[in-house]
Scaffold this active site. Structure first.
Site, PDB file in Angstrom:
ATOM      1  N   GLU A  33       0.874  -1.163   0.000  1.00  0.00           N
ATOM      2  CA  GLU A  33       0.000   0.000   0.000  1.00  0.00           C
ATOM      3  C   GLU A  33       0.921   1.226   0.000  1.00  0.00           C
ATOM      4  OE1 GLU A  33      -2.682   0.287   3.335  1.00  0.00           O
ATOM      5  OE2 GLU A  33      -3.488   2.187   2.576  1.00  0.00           O
ATOM      6  N   ARG A 259       5.409 -12.674  10.185  1.00  0.00           N
ATOM      7  CA  ARG A 259       6.115 -11.429   9.875  1.00  0.00           C
ATOM      8  C   ARG A 259       7.551 -11.492  10.332  1.00  0.00           C
ATOM      9  NH1 ARG A 259       1.979  -7.491   9.229  1.00  0.00           N
ATOM     10  NH2 ARG A 259       3.385  -5.731   9.207  1.00  0.00           N
ATOM     11  N   LYS A 269       4.345   0.802   9.383  1.00  0.00           N
ATOM     12  CA  LYS A 269       4.461   2.046   8.626  1.00  0.00           C
ATOM     13  C   LYS A 269       3.834   3.211   9.378  1.00  0.00           C
ATOM     14  CE  LYS A 269       3.102   0.112   4.787  1.00  0.00           C
ATOM     15  NZ  LYS A 269       2.474  -0.053   3.491  1.00  0.00           N
TER      16      LYS A 269
HETATM   17  P1  ATP Z   1       2.667  -2.095   7.832  1.00  0.00           P
HETATM   18  O1  ATP Z   1       2.164  -2.701   9.083  1.00  0.00           O
HETATM   19  O2  ATP Z   1       4.089  -1.725   7.886  1.00  0.00           O
HETATM   20  O3  ATP Z   1       1.795  -1.002   7.292  1.00  0.00           O
HETATM   21  P2  ATP Z   1       1.473  -3.674   5.845  1.00  0.00           P
HETATM   22  O4  ATP Z   1       1.315  -5.133   5.849  1.00  0.00           O
HETATM   23  O5  ATP Z   1       0.249  -2.888   6.073  1.00  0.00           O
HETATM   24  O6  ATP Z   1       2.629  -3.290   6.810  1.00  0.00           O
HETATM   25  P3  ATP Z   1       1.700  -3.435   3.041  1.00  0.00           P
HETATM   26  O7  ATP Z   1       2.181  -2.303   2.237  1.00  0.00           O
HETATM   27  O8  ATP Z   1       0.274  -3.784   2.969  1.00  0.00           O
HETATM   28  O9  ATP Z   1       2.115  -3.118   4.524  1.00  0.00           O
HETATM   29  O10 ATP Z   1       2.617  -4.711   2.804  1.00  0.00           O
HETATM   30  C1  ATP Z   1       2.942  -5.243   1.550  1.00  0.00           C
HETATM   31  C2  ATP Z   1       3.305  -6.686   1.726  1.00  0.00           C
HETATM   32  O11 ATP Z   1       4.400  -6.824   2.628  1.00  0.00           O
HETATM   33  C3  ATP Z   1       2.166  -7.487   2.293  1.00  0.00           C
HETATM   34  O12 ATP Z   1       2.032  -8.671   1.533  1.00  0.00           O
HETATM   35  C4  ATP Z   1       2.583  -7.765   3.704  1.00  0.00           C
HETATM   36  O13 ATP Z   1       2.076  -8.991   4.144  1.00  0.00           O
HETATM   37  C5  ATP Z   1       4.107  -7.778   3.625  1.00  0.00           C
HETATM   38  N1  ATP Z   1       4.705  -7.383   4.895  1.00  0.00           N
HETATM   39  C6  ATP Z   1       4.478  -6.251   5.586  1.00  0.00           C
HETATM   40  N2  ATP Z   1       5.157  -6.244   6.745  1.00  0.00           N
HETATM   41  C7  ATP Z   1       5.851  -7.409   6.801  1.00  0.00           C
HETATM   42  C8  ATP Z   1       6.737  -8.016   7.758  1.00  0.00           C
HETATM   43  N3  ATP Z   1       7.059  -7.392   8.896  1.00  0.00           N
HETATM   44  N4  ATP Z   1       7.255  -9.233   7.464  1.00  0.00           N
HETATM   45  C9  ATP Z   1       6.948  -9.845   6.313  1.00  0.00           C
HETATM   46  N5  ATP Z   1       6.113  -9.342   5.381  1.00  0.00           N
HETATM   47  C10 ATP Z   1       5.561  -8.144   5.610  1.00  0.00           C
HETATM   48 MG    MG Z   2      -1.398  -3.553   4.595  1.00  0.00          MG
END
Ligand code: ATP
Ligand code: MG
Length: 562
Positions: A33, A259, A269
């Site tokens: 995102e 994660r 984020k």
């Molecule tokens: P955040 O909590 O940092 O906002 P998010 O999952 O909302 O993380 P996205 O931009 O939606 O952020 O993530 C893109 C991809 O990265 C998704 O498939 C998510 O599952 C993966 N991802 C995000 N954080 C991690 C992590 N700590 N370890 C492994 N994969 C991750």
């Molecule tokens: Mg997300």
């Protein structure tokens, strides 16, 4: 089929799907995102998705999950693309956006409404929450749940046309308000948002919800394996419900993994964004940030980051990886690749009383002790030198083998010197050492084979160049700041120290993004934002030795290995 590297449970599934002929090609996606910069957790997801398609000659989409226009921006889109390229991955022409599918998603929603599988609700947000029930209490049906398909279609179209205010209506799936899985209690599909979207402008007044948009985008792109983090496990039944009802021509399979969390670092984020907005760090690319941009500016090589996530593995168990593991990957990579140089971070003046005033000798120094092919360079040696304050101790214990009053030490690539006099200022601080050198002990060529226990680094003061060197430490004092109630309370006040250093003259011009080892100190590189030839600004990438792994292990044990 090409070889799939070291089989984790996901690669095992993929291997089996190829063997059984279920899939001819593997198609994955990385769906960020664009509401912030990518961090170390994303590196894992990137390496997993792109790694698998590389290993199987499949392909990977970079899909911007841009369904939440109020939080997203072009700056983040550009940063994500830049970071992915730098990490070494290539999506070719497979760059997509969830917003590319807004028409198709809307058509899918219409299909659900026509099949009486979705309805327009007019409960308020508070009422919806109340009707939803709790984990222990089933929900109740909305009084608007039984609107006719015709009425629903009409309302949905008017929602799309922008006839209603935000929150006035909501399109929901009609599943089961008493399901033990809260995600199946008539989840929202579309909400009204009167915001300009960075990609579709003002075309839409309604935006699809994540679960719906994500599932269907995966299906539209023919994703075979939709890999996501564990918190989406409970969403999988909904994911499958969409696929069961809408029967797209491709049916992706969702698989969850845990994660990646890094000790002493935040991987959310939202919180990283707060650090930037509150000015706690310089920006998303502050070298203390666990963002790709920050780690790149810090000087971490992309290959070492990829190696780090590989060592972390892919599992379903929650884990917190020690900072020491990350830093060791950096050290291993940089140790082989970087040339050695001499620099003094906290200078103390040394005057060699018996060395001729105007004399300058050029000392030959190896660029890499283990790799003679990397050549040598010349270091000027003269009467006045800088050494490290730490390398002198006035009341030294017996085992202190660096410089002490009356003691001897070897200057690397130079001579053996003896400390004859200690000069102090009025405050009693040591400001200068008067030493004498032994002319028979020149490194390599000396006629004497006299040995001393300690060797220290130095820089000729007349020839030294100045630099502002930034020494970074962890941003947080708590091993798992993600779980701290308020991360402000566990910020490390000493996460950045800036020193005025003296560098050997060959460091006057340093190539960007090229690490060097300062002997005995660590790995360093120029700061991509602030360094110039007139005002050198240098970042410490990592120290030479893991100085706090013991501390970290203790802290993690106390945490009960989260
Ligand atoms: P955040 O909590 O940092 O906002 P998010 O999952 O909302 O993380 P996205 O931009 O939606 O952020 O993530 C893109 C991809 O990265 C998704 O498939 C998510 O599952 C993966 N991802 C995000 N954080 C991690 C992590 N700590 N370890 C492994 N994969 C991750
Ligand atoms: Mg997300």
């Amino acid at each position: 089929m090409s070889e799939i590297e070291s089989r984790d449970f996901i690669r095992q599934i993929i291997h089996d799907d190829l063997e059984s002929g279920k899939h001819e090609h593997i198609v994955t996606r990385f769906p960020p995102e664009p509401n912030g910069y990518l961090h170390i957790g994303h590196v894992m997801s990137i390496c997993l998705n792109f790694g698998i398609s590389e290993e199987t000659s499949g392909w990977t989409y970079l899909r911007f999950d841009d369904t939440n226009p109020s939080r997203e921006s072009e700056e983040y889109v550009a940063a994500i693309e830049r970071d992915l390229c730098w990490l070494g991955f290539d999506w070719g022409d497979r760059l997509t956006h969830a917003s590319d599918y807004f028409e198709r998603l809307y058509a899918a929603a219409v299909t659900l409404v026509e099949a009486d599988l979705a309805y327009v609700d007019s409960l308020s947000a508070d009422e919806i929450r109340e009707y939803r029930g709790t984990l222990t209490k089933p929900g109740r049906n909305s009084p608007h749940r039984d609107r006719s398909a015709e009425e629903n279609l009409n309302l949905l179209e008017r929602m799309r046309n922008g006839e209603f205010a935000e929150g006035e209506y909501l399109l929901r799936a009609k599943i089961d308000m008493s399901s033990p899985n809260m995600n199946l209690r008539d989840p929202a599909l579309y909400r009204i948002r009167h915001v300009t979207h960075q990609h579709t402008g003002d075309t839409w007044s309604i935006y699809p919800m994540y679960d719906f948009a994500h599932t269907m985008s995966d299906a539209f792109e023919g994703i075979t394996h939709s890999l996501c983090t564990l918190e989406f496990e409970d969403h999988r039944p909904l994911y499958n419900w969409f696929l069961d009802q809408l029967k797209p021509s491709h049916r992706p399979r969702q698989i969850e993994f845990s994660r990646l969390n890094l000790a002493y670092a935040i991987t959310s984020k939202r919180k990283l964004s707060a650090l930037v907005e509150e000015g706690i760090v310089e920006g998303w690319n502050d070298p203390r940030m666990p963002t790709i941009a920050g780690m790149r500016r810090r000087g971490y090589p992309a290959a070492a980051l990829r190696e780090f996530v590989k060592r972390g593995g892919v599992t379903k168990k929650n884990k917190l990886i020690e900072m020491g593991v990350l830093e060791n990957c950096m050290r291993e990579n940089l140790g082989d690749e970087s040339e050695r140089r001499m620099a003094v971070l906290r200078p103390l003046k040394v005057v060699l009383t018996n060395y001729p005033d105007e004399k300058v000798e050029m000392m030959e120094a190896m660029n890499h002790p283990g790799r003679p092919e990397m050549g040598t360079r010349e270091l000027p040696f003269s009467k006045e030198l800088w050494i490290e304050q730490d390398d002198f101790m006035e009341d030294a214990p017996r085992k202190f083998f660096r410089l002490k009053p009356g003691g001897e030490v070897r200057l690397r690539f130079g001579y053996i010197i003896r400390c004859d006099d200690v000069i102090k200022n009025d405050a009693g601080d040591v400001v200068e050492l008067r030493c004498s050198y032994d002319p028979d002990t020149r490194s390599g060529t000396g006629s004497s084979d006299r040995k001393v226990k300690g060797t220290i680094h130095w820089v000729s003061s007349e020839h030294a160049v100045d630099a502002s060197v930034r020494l970074y430490d962890r941003l947080f004092t708590e091993v798992n700041p993600n779980s701290a109630e308020d991360f402000h309370a566990v910020l490390n006040a000493g996460s950045l120290e800036t020193v005025s250093a003296k560098l050997e003259p060959s460091l006057a011009e340093l190539k960007p993004e090229t690490a060097v080892q300062f002997e005995r100190l660590g790995y360093f590189c120029t700061d991509s934002e602030e360094h110039s030839v007139d005002a050198r600004v240098i970042n410490r990438i990592v120290t030479l030795r893991d100085s706090w792994s013991k501390l970290e292990k203790q802290a993690m044990q106390q945490q009960g290995k989260t």
